[in-house]
Write a protein that holds these residues in place. Structure first.
Motif, mmCIF file in Angstrom:
data_model
loop_
_atom_site.group_PDB
_atom_site.id
_atom_site.type_symbol
_atom_site.label_atom_id
_atom_site.label_comp_id
_atom_site.label_asym_id
_atom_site.label_seq_id
_atom_site.Cartn_x
_atom_site.Cartn_y
_atom_site.Cartn_z
ATOM 1 N N ARG A 1 -13.450 64.049 51.412
ATOM 2 C CA ARG A 1 -14.409 62.998 51.788
ATOM 3 C C ARG A 1 -13.700 61.701 52.149
ATOM 4 O O ARG A 1 -14.104 60.999 53.090
ATOM 5 C CB ARG A 1 -15.424 62.769 50.667
ATOM 6 N N ARG B 1 -19.949 63.110 58.303
ATOM 7 C CA ARG B 1 -19.728 61.660 58.268
ATOM 8 C C ARG B 1 -20.112 61.021 59.598
ATOM 9 O O ARG B 1 -20.743 59.943 59.626
ATOM 10 C CB ARG B 1 -18.262 61.352 57.936
ATOM 11 N N GLU C 1 -13.703 59.772 55.740
ATOM 12 C CA GLU C 1 -14.006 58.337 55.842
ATOM 13 C C GLU C 1 -12.875 57.598 56.538
ATOM 14 O O GLU C 1 -13.117 56.707 57.379
ATOM 15 C CB GLU C 1 -14.231 57.750 54.443
ATOM 16 N N TYR D 1 -13.118 58.378 60.199
ATOM 17 C CA TYR D 1 -14.291 57.707 60.757
ATOM 18 C C TYR D 1 -13.994 56.226 61.023
ATOM 19 O O TYR D 1 -14.245 55.713 62.121
ATOM 20 C CB TYR D 1 -15.478 57.835 59.800
#
Length: 228
Positions: A214, A35, A218, A221
């Protein structure tokens, strides 16, 4: 930004063919690394030989370690040269000191006498029905990070098993305070399977939920980018 990520699980050797490890695959660390790479950041990944890894990328550097000692040696200089550390590695809490038989244990006045001994065999004999393994606590790696670089943004991980959310958040915030981290990713093993991975990004005042690896990547991030 320069992002440092640890992933996979360390292994502490008993002898040259045996070791104590854990079930961490490094998959979450891999997804987090991907990511940040997709976001155009420079990523350094500290991981283990058998952990899964991202494909080669111009902005990716990989450092392989095996045990806690090699992790400490690799991590310290890298912490001082990076903006963010995402410490998702499952680090061994104990390392073997000495393995012996029940017969030898019974011959000493105190088991503590054996703590100064070390196994010299390349492969410890397996003829005895029972073996006693002495373990020593390893350094808490995350507690050293802010000593090395007070300015780094630190994201730690806390895994518990079958606890109420209130306890999970309480333990995460204790780790947040103790290690001077910006965020702790808190999860419970019962909420992790091939179909889902529930985790909470915990800071001093809030808990943000994600339900897949995932989505966890995210979530981390977005929080790191907004924090930086």
């Amino acid at each position: 930004m320069k992002i440092l990520i640890t992933s996979g699980g360390t292994t502490e050797n008993i002898d040259s063919v045996r070791g104590i490890t854990n079930h961490s695959t490094g998959n979450l660390g891999k997804i987090i690394a991907e990511r940040f790479l997709n976001g155009g950041h420079q990523v350094t990944l500290i991981t283990t030989k058998h952990a899964v890894k991202p494909t080669a990328h111009d902005n990716l550097k990989i450092h392989l370690i095996s045990n806690v000692d090699s992790l400490l040696k690799a991590l310290e200089p890298l912490v001082m040269s990076h903006d963010v550390l995402i410490h998702s590695m499952a680090v061994s809490d104990y390392t073997p000191v000495y393995m012996t038989t029940l017969e030898e244990l019974e011959q000493v006045d105190s088991p503590a006498q054996l703590l100064s001994k070390r196994n010299s065999e390349t492969k410890i004999s397996s003829t005895s029905d029972y073996q006693v393994l002495f373990l020593k606590k390893t350094p808490k790696v995350i507690s050293l990070v802010k000593e090395w670089n007070p300015d780094i943004c630190l994201i730690g991980f806390k895994l518990l098993v079958n606890v109420e959310k209130a306890e999970l958040f309480e333990v995460a915030r204790a780790s947040l305070a103790k290690n001077h981290a910006e965020f702790i990713v808190a999860n419970d093993l019962r909420d992790i399977s091939s179909e889902q991975h529930v985790a909470y990004l915990v800071d001093q005042t809030s808990e943000t939920r994600a339900d897949s690896k995932r989505n966890i990547a995210e979530m981390i991030y977005e929080r790191v980018i907004s924090h930086g």
